[in-house]
Design an enzyme around this catalytic site. Structure first.
Site, PDB file in Angstrom:
ATOM      1  CB  SER A   1     -18.903  52.180  64.281  1.00  0.00           C
ATOM      2  OG  SER A   1     -18.370  53.137  63.394  1.00  0.00           O
TER       3      SER A   1
ATOM      4  CE  LYS B   1     -19.152  56.657  65.309  1.00  0.00           C
ATOM      5  NZ  LYS B   1     -18.430  55.717  64.440  1.00  0.00           N
TER       6      LYS B   1
ATOM      7  CB  SER C   1     -22.219  54.905  62.750  1.00  0.00           C
ATOM      8  OG  SER C   1     -21.129  54.391  63.486  1.00  0.00           O
TER       9      SER C   1
ATOM     10  CE  LYS D   1     -22.673  52.923  66.449  1.00  0.00           C
ATOM     11  NZ  LYS D   1     -22.635  52.484  65.029  1.00  0.00           N
TER      12      LYS D   1
END
Length: 408
Positions: A71, A74, A131, A233
């Site tokens: 992720s 992202k 997420s 993140k």
């Protein structure tokens, strides 16, 4: 049949049934979950510690070894979204339609229904906290027409940033054997988000957001316990292990740490904290100014007053608080609005520095702070209409947000 023989026959039957059941369960796994981990295989363990200001690498281990971004992908989806906001091709309150493809994404997700809508800002918050894979695809389709086309834009943007070894295949980071990156490339991306999108970086500080009457909480638990950490993140798939790109500020110095391939979220977080501690213990050059805290700034691209109160653009540079009155002059019936901030002090700084930047163009105008919708709007008031337009034109030419507001 003797009792022992019957028992042996029953045991063999149960064993065969268990094997058959295991085979059925494996075959029923979704395609994205199959083949993510082989026996005896473990994810690549990689890490890097970088100074955000200079880009200098302080520590690195396997930083250029290919692995899977999970992720952390992202972050690039968000970068392209922020750039679209800055261009005005997206608005924070713009509603995007959820496609069947987006709604079909596996967790983590918001469980968006096909045909429903979500605002751009809600999708951003869903990515930085939950997420959410479905929200990532909604943004991808809005910006690229399709997720594969958007992935091509992501890879092209990565190359432009100097992320030489990264290839994106989707907007979420869900498993794809061709989607690869390195710890160094993720540090480069983190640094670009911090430095090029200061006005949007504040989103990464969010630990929760409200969605349809419930509170959605984030995955980044280190941010709650590491002093100075303000993003950015987390990520996990079986093939990558537990990943984290993190940034923290201490004594005016910002560091970026990326750890990939952690065996658990806890060990990953501990390693990131260790790296940041190592970096902050190093001697630094004196008189390095603290980075400005990102603030929300309004621009004219938002067409209504409600839209302007939530629009996001570049942050106005920090300055000493203005000593001027917060009242306002009646010399003219127009004001210019240059920002909407989370605190009155930030709004006052913005109004003060804008007045000094405009010089003679702001003659007769006074700083004014207006509270609305939980934000503090920074204005200079007391302009004739022509002067207000000229002042905004000057600010826009220098890359600063501004629009004129007529007094009542």
């Amino acid at each position: 049949m003797p009792l022992l023989a019957r028992a042996s026959t029953l045991l063999l039957s149960l064993t065969a049934f268990a094997a058959l059941l295991a085979a059925i369960l494996l075959a029923s796994q979704p395609a994205w979950a199959k083949g993510s981990r082989k026996a005896g295989w473990s994810p690549v363990a990689a890490e890097i510690l970088m100074e955000a200001g200079s880009g200098k690498v302080l520590r690195a281990r396997n930083a250029d070894t290919l692995t899977y971004p999970a992720s952390l992908t992202k972050m690039m989806t968000l970068m392209l979204t922020f750039e679209a906001l800055d261009r005005g091709t997206l608005r924070p309150d713009q509603r995007l339609v959820v496609s069947k493809h987006a709604a079909s994404m596996p967790p983590s997700r918001l469980w968006l229904a096909p045909g429903s809508t979500i605002t751009v800002e809600q999708a951003i918050l869903a990515l930085v906290t939950r997420s959410a894979n479905d929200a990532a695809v909604v943004l991808a389709e809005a910006l690229g027409g399709s997720e594969p086309a958007f992935a091509g834009k992501m890879t092209a943007r990565a190359r432009a940033l100097g992320m030489r070894r990264t290839v994106f295949r989707n907007a979420s980071g869900l498993p794809d054997r061709l989607q690869r990156t390195t710890a160094r490339d993720m540090a480069i991306l983190s640094r670009a988000l911090i430095r090029r999108h200061a006005g949007h970086y504040a989103y990464f500080q969010r630990r929760s957001f409200d969605w349809q009457g419930t509170t959605v909480y984030g995955h980044n638990r280190l941010m709650a316990r590491y002093p100075g950490m303000d993003g950015i993140k987390t990520g996990y798939i079986a093939a990558s292990g537990f990943n984290l790109a993190a940034s923290a500020v201490r004594d005016g110095r910002r560091l970026i740490a990326v750890v990939m391939g952690g065996h658990s979220a806890a060990t990953r977080d501990d390693r990131v904290a260790d790296l940041l501690d190592i970096g902050f213990k190093r001697p630094t050059s004196p008189a390095r100014p603290a980075p400005a805290t990102p603030d929300l700034v309004i621009t004219r691209k938002s067409s209504s007053a409600a839209e302007r109160s939530t629009a996001v653009s570049v942050a106005v540079p920090s300055a000493k608080p203005s000593t001027g009155s917060a009242g306002g002059s009646a010399a003219g019936s127009w004001s210019i609005q240059v920002g909407a901030f989370a605190s009155r002090a930030a709004a006052a700084r913005s109004a003060g520095v804008t007045a000094r930047r405009l010089g003679a163009l702001a003659a007769g105008a006074s700083p004014e702070i207006v509270r609305s919708g939980g934000l503090y709007k920074a204005r200079l008031t007391g302009f004739p209409a022509a002067n207000a337009d000229a002042a905004c034109a000057t600010l826009k030419a220098a890359g600063h947000g501004c629009f004129a507001v007529q007094g009542r």
